[in-house]
Design an enzyme around this catalytic site. Sequence first.
Site, PDB file in Angstrom:
ATOM      1  N   ASP A  35       0.633  -1.413   0.403  1.00 19.19           N
ATOM      2  CA  ASP A  35       0.230   0.011   0.129  1.00 19.19           C
ATOM      3  C   ASP A  35       0.448   1.285   0.258  1.00 19.19           C
ATOM      4  O   ASP A  35       0.254   2.330  -0.848  1.00 19.19           O
ATOM      5  CB  ASP A  35      -1.087  -0.154   0.756  1.00 19.19           C
ATOM      6  CG  ASP A  35      -1.774  -1.377   1.461  1.00 19.19           C
ATOM      7  OD1 ASP A  35      -2.389  -1.505  -0.396  1.00 19.19           O
ATOM      8  OD2 ASP A  35      -2.641  -1.776   2.422  1.00 19.19           O
ATOM      9  N   LYS A 113     -11.204 -27.600 -13.828  1.00 23.90           N
ATOM     10  CA  LYS A 113     -12.402 -26.932 -15.235  1.00 23.90           C
ATOM     11  C   LYS A 113     -13.324 -25.765 -14.415  1.00 23.90           C
ATOM     12  O   LYS A 113     -13.587 -26.524 -13.499  1.00 23.90           O
ATOM     13  CB  LYS A 113     -13.976 -27.490 -16.038  1.00 23.90           C
ATOM     14  CG  LYS A 113     -14.169 -27.028 -16.570  1.00 23.90           C
ATOM     15  CD  LYS A 113     -15.219 -27.918 -17.691  1.00 23.90           C
ATOM     16  CE  LYS A 113     -16.383 -27.149 -18.351  1.00 23.90           C
ATOM     17  NZ  LYS A 113     -16.732 -26.280 -17.248  1.00 23.90           N
ATOM     18  N   ARG A 134     -17.573 -14.781 -23.804  1.00 27.50           N
ATOM     19  CA  ARG A 134     -17.918 -15.152 -24.099  1.00 27.50           C
ATOM     20  C   ARG A 134     -18.469 -14.931 -25.351  1.00 27.50           C
ATOM     21  O   ARG A 134     -19.085 -14.953 -26.431  1.00 27.50           O
ATOM     22  CB  ARG A 134     -17.279 -17.217 -23.745  1.00 27.50           C
ATOM     23  CG  ARG A 134     -16.900 -17.678 -24.993  1.00 27.50           C
ATOM     24  CD  ARG A 134     -17.426 -19.745 -23.768  1.00 27.50           C
ATOM     25  NE  ARG A 134     -18.592 -19.955 -23.775  1.00 27.50           N
ATOM     26  CZ  ARG A 134     -19.123 -20.426 -25.324  1.00 27.50           C
ATOM     27  NH1 ARG A 134     -18.459 -20.348 -26.245  1.00 27.50           N
ATOM     28  NH2 ARG A 134     -20.506 -20.657 -25.228  1.00 27.50           N
ATOM     29  N   LYS A 287      -7.085 -31.623 -22.834  1.00 22.17           N
ATOM     30  CA  LYS A 287      -7.076 -31.167 -23.943  1.00 22.17           C
ATOM     31  C   LYS A 287      -5.216 -32.170 -25.058  1.00 22.17           C
ATOM     32  O   LYS A 287      -4.664 -32.137 -24.187  1.00 22.17           O
ATOM     33  CB  LYS A 287      -6.258 -29.867 -24.149  1.00 22.17           C
ATOM     34  CG  LYS A 287      -7.706 -28.821 -23.419  1.00 22.17           C
ATOM     35  CD  LYS A 287      -7.171 -27.165 -23.449  1.00 22.17           C
ATOM     36  CE  LYS A 287      -7.008 -27.161 -21.921  1.00 22.17           C
ATOM     37  NZ  LYS A 287      -7.327 -26.197 -21.485  1.00 22.17           N
ATOM     38  N   CYS A 423     -29.350 -30.238  26.039  1.00 20.83           N
ATOM     39  CA  CYS A 423     -30.958 -31.067  26.629  1.00 20.83           C
ATOM     40  C   CYS A 423     -29.911 -31.358  27.931  1.00 20.83           C
ATOM     41  O   CYS A 423     -28.628 -32.074  27.879  1.00 20.83           O
ATOM     42  CB  CYS A 423     -31.210 -32.843  26.648  1.00 20.83           C
ATOM     43  SG  CYS A 423     -32.055 -33.308  28.428  1.00 20.83           S
ATOM     44  N   CYS A 428     -31.620 -37.749  30.560  1.00 25.71           N
ATOM     45  CA  CYS A 428     -33.032 -37.522  29.254  1.00 25.71           C
ATOM     46  C   CYS A 428     -32.008 -39.634  28.343  1.00 25.71           C
ATOM     47  O   CYS A 428     -31.145 -39.758  27.560  1.00 25.71           O
ATOM     48  CB  CYS A 428     -31.774 -36.989  28.450  1.00 25.71           C
ATOM     49  SG  CYS A 428     -32.664 -37.204  26.801  1.00 25.71           S
TER      50      CYS A 428
HETATM   51 ZN   LIG Z   1     -33.028 -34.703  26.973  1.00 28.52          ZN
END
Ligand SMILES: [Zn+2]
Length: 666
Positions: A35, A113, A134, A287, A423, A428
């Site tokens: 810069d 590509k 193009r 190519k 939770c 659980c």
């Molecule tokens: Zn639970």
Amino acid sequence: MSDTQRIEELRDAIRRHDRLYYVEASPEISDRQYDALMDELKRLEDKHPELVTEDSPTQRVGGEPVEGFETVDHAVAMLSIDNTYNVDEVRTFDQRVRNELGSNGFDYLVDPKIDGVAVSLRYESGRLAIGATRGNGRQGDDITANVRAVASVPLRLTGDDVPDVVEARGEMYWPRGSFAAFNAKRAEQGEQTFANPRNGTAGTLKQLDPRIVAQRGLAFIAHGFGDISERIADRASAIMDTFRRWGLPTSADASVCEDVDAVMDAIDAWARRRSEADYETDGMVVKVDELDLRDELGATSKHPRWCIAYKYEAERAETHLREVSYQVGRLGTITPVAHFDEVHLSGTKVTNASLHNFDQVERLDVRLGDAIAIEKAGEIIPQVVQVNHAKRPKNAKRITPPETCPACGGPARRDPGGVYLRCIDPECPAQLRERLKFFAGRNQMDIDHLGEKIVDQLVDRGLVEHFADLYQLTVEDVKQLDRMADKSARNLVDAIRSSKDRGLARVLAGLGIRYVGNRAAEIIADHYGDMDALLDAGREDLEQLDEIGPVIAESLHQFLHSKRGRGTIRRLKNVDVDMTSHRAASDGDGPLAGKTVVVTGSLDGYSRKEAEDAIEAVGGRVTSSVSSNTDFVVVGAKPGSKVDKAERLGVERIDEDEFRKRLSTG
Ligand SMILES: [Zn+2]
């Protein structure tokens, strides 16, 4: 030095640094230094407006927006490339080329590509004269002002062998990183985002104001050429090398292949690496490299006959979001899962994908009913990558995080400072299920036959409420399960029993303690040797271990000394799950095979490291703490408290002479 000279010097320096940055990817100066050069040049040019030239690096972005785009004729047509999704057709192409040329003596130039917008850059006397799209192949739009605003497009080619006319053809693209950042910012501002980098690039190049283009951070890579006023090489690959030397970026991922098998390898290799590139690619272009052979092969009305594009099967698909469900993980994490109309990705049917967390839901700004794009990340896990907000139906419903755990109805909390909803009820059942599945997993206790469906049933029927319950299951218990014949019940019970001997590292990993993965579990088990020694370890001791940071140490220590953790360990012990580390000992061979040894104090003939290496060299294991599983303690000068502990536990203590003997005789 005159200002005129300094201006030229600065321009040359900036061009050189542009080249190092954009072409070589090896900058020599910092952005700040760059810069500073640019600022100095601008100051001098302000002072001498008569010295400003069009190709000065300060002149990338013109002052005023253009009215529209003129049409330009391409000196050499920009034909599109024939393409196929079928690798066999690449071999057919190769066969045809060899038949027509009547020779095998040529190479292929193979190039990823890039999924961008094809453009042609025409340089006259080394200066960028025209940048064009193009278009229909014969005529395109003159977007010179916009391509000038793309930092990696050189305004001037450097080199004393640059011909009068050079047309470089290549792809304008939006690097993934800056594209994602741009889209995120747009979304934040409530503006429309681009569906993908290619759309974004096309949209950007259509801007009438080049200042907008300059801000977006597009990039250019040359992969071919049109008109060149002198023959500069015999091969396309050599022209690409020359382009690089002149300052045009070319693909670092192109390769020259001597036959179709090498081409296939390149296609395979790129398929594995392409997700890492900073640009999106949708295939490989193959190519013929030799230019006179290209002339010999010629072109059809649409495509060159010396070139084919193999396209990777599209991995992105559009569909509609119908429903969001919630999964509760073994750590209580509540994950939103998107359910959508079936799409096909890389040959598989996909109907759902994780949305990861609610931050992601917000980031995508996704609602029920939305048109969404699905991608397979790393070819394996489908992801919702984008929402087409333009297609949002009027009745699209917001997705709100649940306030309670969808599995147990317990409270759901957001991690402090984190993005996960969790939770927090340790009882659980969803968490238990996931914990059991994890515990039984191949990298943990590796329990054969204990699959997901069986775990679900064991939990649903209340047969297992804890890891330890697994080890008390009888053949009779297991036979109650759906479709469980006598023999498979027996197999399952046997498999569970035999997992008792996996050892401490597997148990630690299997408990699913947050942050304690397999690697950490192994390091810890190796070091402490058994659970008792580990339970004696303080948080600071744990932190001292290689690769174990404070986060792991804290999490493990907390677990081991929590009510739940202590209970788990006690119950597992009660059912005879082995909690010693016997990995190294069982592998060992030699006089101390199977022996666990502790060294304390300083020895005359060995450093601590040498002593440990010597023990391990003859099959022994070294641990840092004394426990009832320690076979003997080697006591040197000024030993620590380990001697007292050994005495208390009745563990044998030996001196250095005896140690030396045991190293050879056991
Ligand atoms: Zn639970």
